[in-house]
Design a protein around this motif. Structure first.
Motif, PDB file in Angstrom:
ATOM      1  N   ALA A   1      12.852  -1.024  -2.763  1.00  0.00           N
ATOM      2  CA  ALA A   1      12.330  -2.383  -2.624  1.00  0.00           C
ATOM      3  C   ALA A   1      11.024  -2.380  -1.843  1.00  0.00           C
ATOM      4  O   ALA A   1      10.089  -3.136  -2.147  1.00  0.00           O
ATOM      5  CB  ALA A   1      13.360  -3.272  -1.934  1.00  0.00           C
ATOM      6  N   ALA A   2      10.945  -1.511  -0.832  1.00  0.00           N
ATOM      7  CA  ALA A   2       9.752  -1.469   0.013  1.00  0.00           C
ATOM      8  C   ALA A   2       8.510  -1.030  -0.754  1.00  0.00           C
ATOM      9  O   ALA A   2       7.407  -1.536  -0.513  1.00  0.00           O
ATOM     10  CB  ALA A   2       9.988  -0.531   1.194  1.00  0.00           C
ATOM     11  N   ILE A   3       8.658  -0.100  -1.694  1.00  0.00           N
ATOM     12  CA  ILE A   3       7.487   0.424  -2.405  1.00  0.00           C
ATOM     13  C   ILE A   3       7.122  -0.388  -3.644  1.00  0.00           C
ATOM     14  O   ILE A   3       6.065  -0.167  -4.240  1.00  0.00           O
ATOM     15  CB  ILE A   3       7.691   1.900  -2.809  1.00  0.00           C
ATOM     16  CG1 ILE A   3       8.906   2.050  -3.736  1.00  0.00           C
ATOM     17  CG2 ILE A   3       7.817   2.783  -1.571  1.00  0.00           C
ATOM     18  CD1 ILE A   3       9.103   3.467  -4.273  1.00  0.00           C
TER      19      ILE A   3
ATOM     20  N   ALA B   1      11.978  -2.765  -9.079  1.00  0.00           N
ATOM     21  CA  ALA B   1      11.447  -3.885  -9.852  1.00  0.00           C
ATOM     22  C   ALA B   1      11.668  -5.213  -9.137  1.00  0.00           C
ATOM     23  O   ALA B   1      10.748  -6.009  -8.968  1.00  0.00           O
ATOM     24  CB  ALA B   1      12.114  -3.922 -11.229  1.00  0.00           C
ATOM     25  N   GLY B   2      12.902  -5.443  -8.682  1.00  0.00           N
ATOM     26  CA  GLY B   2      13.256  -6.751  -8.144  1.00  0.00           C
ATOM     27  C   GLY B   2      12.762  -7.012  -6.741  1.00  0.00           C
ATOM     28  O   GLY B   2      12.592  -8.170  -6.339  1.00  0.00           O
ATOM     29  N   GLY B   3      12.532  -5.959  -5.954  1.00  0.00           N
ATOM     30  CA  GLY B   3      12.099  -6.165  -4.580  1.00  0.00           C
ATOM     31  C   GLY B   3      10.806  -6.943  -4.487  1.00  0.00           C
ATOM     32  O   GLY B   3      10.615  -7.767  -3.576  1.00  0.00           O
ATOM     33  N   ALA B   4       9.910  -6.710  -5.431  1.00  0.00           N
ATOM     34  CA  ALA B   4       8.622  -7.394  -5.406  1.00  0.00           C
ATOM     35  C   ALA B   4       8.758  -8.898  -5.630  1.00  0.00           C
ATOM     36  O   ALA B   4       7.893  -9.668  -5.212  1.00  0.00           O
ATOM     37  CB  ALA B   4       7.696  -6.800  -6.459  1.00  0.00           C
TER      38      ALA B   4
ATOM     39  N   CYS C   1      10.624  -0.126   6.526  1.00  0.00           N
ATOM     40  CA  CYS C   1      11.802  -0.058   5.647  1.00  0.00           C
ATOM     41  C   CYS C   1      12.076   1.374   5.195  1.00  0.00           C
ATOM     42  O   CYS C   1      13.229   1.821   5.169  1.00  0.00           O
ATOM     43  CB  CYS C   1      11.609  -0.966   4.431  1.00  0.00           C
ATOM     44  SG  CYS C   1      11.711  -2.727   4.800  1.00  0.00           S
ATOM     45  N   ILE C   2      11.026   2.105   4.829  1.00  0.00           N
ATOM     46  CA  ILE C   2      11.233   3.481   4.372  1.00  0.00           C
ATOM     47  C   ILE C   2      11.700   4.366   5.523  1.00  0.00           C
ATOM     48  O   ILE C   2      12.535   5.266   5.330  1.00  0.00           O
ATOM     49  CB  ILE C   2       9.944   4.036   3.737  1.00  0.00           C
ATOM     50  CG1 ILE C   2       9.537   3.191   2.533  1.00  0.00           C
ATOM     51  CG2 ILE C   2      10.150   5.483   3.282  1.00  0.00           C
ATOM     52  CD1 ILE C   2       8.186   3.571   1.939  1.00  0.00           C
ATOM     53  N   LEU C   3      11.192   4.133   6.729  1.00  0.00           N
ATOM     54  CA  LEU C   3      11.654   4.910   7.886  1.00  0.00           C
ATOM     55  C   LEU C   3      13.143   4.724   8.132  1.00  0.00           C
ATOM     56  O   LEU C   3      13.870   5.685   8.432  1.00  0.00           O
ATOM     57  CB  LEU C   3      10.870   4.513   9.132  1.00  0.00           C
ATOM     58  CG  LEU C   3       9.519   5.179   9.356  1.00  0.00           C
ATOM     59  CD1 LEU C   3       8.864   4.608  10.597  1.00  0.00           C
ATOM     60  CD2 LEU C   3       9.668   6.698   9.480  1.00  0.00           C
TER      61      LEU C   3
END
Length: 434
Positions: A34-36, A157-160, A190-192
């Motif tokens: 979601a973050a990327i 896809a949906g995170g954006a 978020c990735i961390l």
């Protein structure tokens, strides 16, 4: 519905190794994906203010999106090889720094080459997070491969969709810099968080998967657990057929993703319609990945691929038709259909690669197939921009629809390869079919 004995066994063995439910790994993968997601799905909303601020024609920024796709896809093979050998944690921390930092620094770009460099740097971070997240599901869930891969790619896809309205509301030269900085910090954090949860199974896990085989249709698991590497995979015709399908399908879908806002404007649709189109894209894509992934666990991934590409092509043809004659609701529904079925390829392909060639080397194997997205990105960005100037928007989108339909026809020919015990592959189909 009660879990099957295989599912309960996998869950119990995973908990013994991890100390917690393996579903937390899916949650971490979802968070990273979601973050990327803004890199791909928010681009069509920020390219306008960027072009205006830098004083360059909008078509020139098509190269930025093309570079992103090429670097994101091309980086995944070395990333996948490293992850299969050394695990995901250090790579995911690096992803946080690259993806978050590059988005943050976009707000300070003053030349077009700054955009090229920063979006490409961020693309490496996106590629790391993507391959780590997708293959976490593949490695830990041989019994629910399509569903769990779908959940992870759904987030991509949906995170954006959570940020598209915010970005569109601030898509001005005065406001977009703050948007980029805020999103850059959020992406990195978020990735961390995900990096400290994600890990790989022990080697003994793959031995058991090879014995158990997993659930689903025999066609889906005929070669599962053989765990062959890229060199063996490259000697099978199935890989090259899938590669061609991947290029064609991603080209059609990336065209829609990158150009839907510009397409709507060129066809004289309203700004509200353009915003709704950009918002619906990630939502439809996310739902499609989960639904089609879950269905493919219980039926046949080949059948799912045929249906997905065919309906993508028909959906794109409908996008063109309803942009001309209306009504607006039909145009938006066509965007939803095309995106719903196109996005499913990012669930179905990693799953079928693991079905055919095993889980242990899945990161490197799928990364080779995923490199086809580079050529799809060339079509969706630079080639589409050129085609528009030559034949116009409707014909360009019809070319994309044709690519998807051809991929659907090609999928009919897919069969599981036979991989013998010493790592040689032949073209003989094994296992039952549909």
């Amino acid at each position: 519905m009660a879990p099957s004995s295989d599912e309960a066994d996998y869950a119990a063995r995973a908990r013994d190794h991890l100390g917690f439910s393996r579903w937390w790994l899916v949650v971490a993968a979802i968070l990273a994906m979601a973050a990327i997601s803004p890199y791909q799905y928010v681009w069509s909303s920020i390219e306008g203010p960027l072009a205006e601020d830098l004083g360059v024609p909008l078509p020139q920024l098509g190269v930025v999106f093309t570079l992103f796709v090429i670097v994101q896809a091309g980086s995944q093979f070395p990333v996948g090889w490293w992850r299969d050998e050394h695990g995901p944690r250090a790579l995911t921390v690096l992803s946080a720094l690259l993806a978050g930092g590059a988005y943050f620094l976009l707000s300070y770009a003053t030349e077009i080459w700054h955009l090229y460099a920063l979006y490409s740097l961020g693309a490496v971070g996106v590629g790391i997070a993507y391959t780590v997240a997708v293959n976490t599901a593949i490695k830990w869930f041989p019994d629910r491969r399509g569903l769990t891969t779908g959940l992870g790619t759904m987030a991509y896809a949906g995170g954006a969709a959570l940020v598209v309205p915010y970005v569109r509301a601030n898509a001005t030269v005065a406001a977009y810099s703050d948007v980029l900085r805020t999103m850059g910090v959020g992406i990195g954090l978020c990735i961390l968080v995900a990096a400290f949860v994600l890990r790989d199974p022990p080697a003994s896990w793959y031995d058991r998967v090879a014995t158990d085989g997993g659930e689903g249709e025999a066609e889906n698991t005929a070669s599962a657990g053989r765990n062959v590497g890229p060199r063996t995979m490259l000697r099978t015709w199935q890989f090259w057929l899938m590669y061609g399908m991947f290029v064609a399908g991603s080209g059609a879908g990336l065209m829609l993703t990158a150009k839907i806002v510009s397409f709507a404007g060129a066809m004289e649709l309203t700004a509200v319609t353009a915003t709704l189109s950009a918002t619906l894209l990630p939502i439809a894509g996310g739902v499609g990945r989960v639904v089609m992934g879950g269905l493919s666990d219980r039926t046949s991934r080949r059948t799912a691929l045929v249906a997905s590409f065919g309906l993508t092509g028909l959906g794109l043809l409908a996008v063109v038709e309803f942009s001309r004659v209306g009504p607006t609701v039909a145009f938006l529904l066509s965007v939803v259909v095309a995106t719903f079925f196109w996005s499913a390829q990012y669930t179905l392909f990693p799953s079928i690669v693991a079905d055919y060639y095993g889980e242990q080397r899945s990161s490197a194997n799928y990364a080779l197939l995923y490199s086809g997205k580079m050529w799809g990105g060339v079509f969706g960005g630079a080639v589409t921009g050129w085609l528009v100037t030559v034949v116009g928007w409707p014909t360009t989108f019809q070319v994309g629809a044709t690519l998807a339909l051809v991929a659907g026809v090609a999928a009919v020919a897919l069969r599981p390869p036979t991989v013998d015990g010493v790592g040689h592959a032949s073209e003989t189909a094994v296992g039952s079919e549909d």
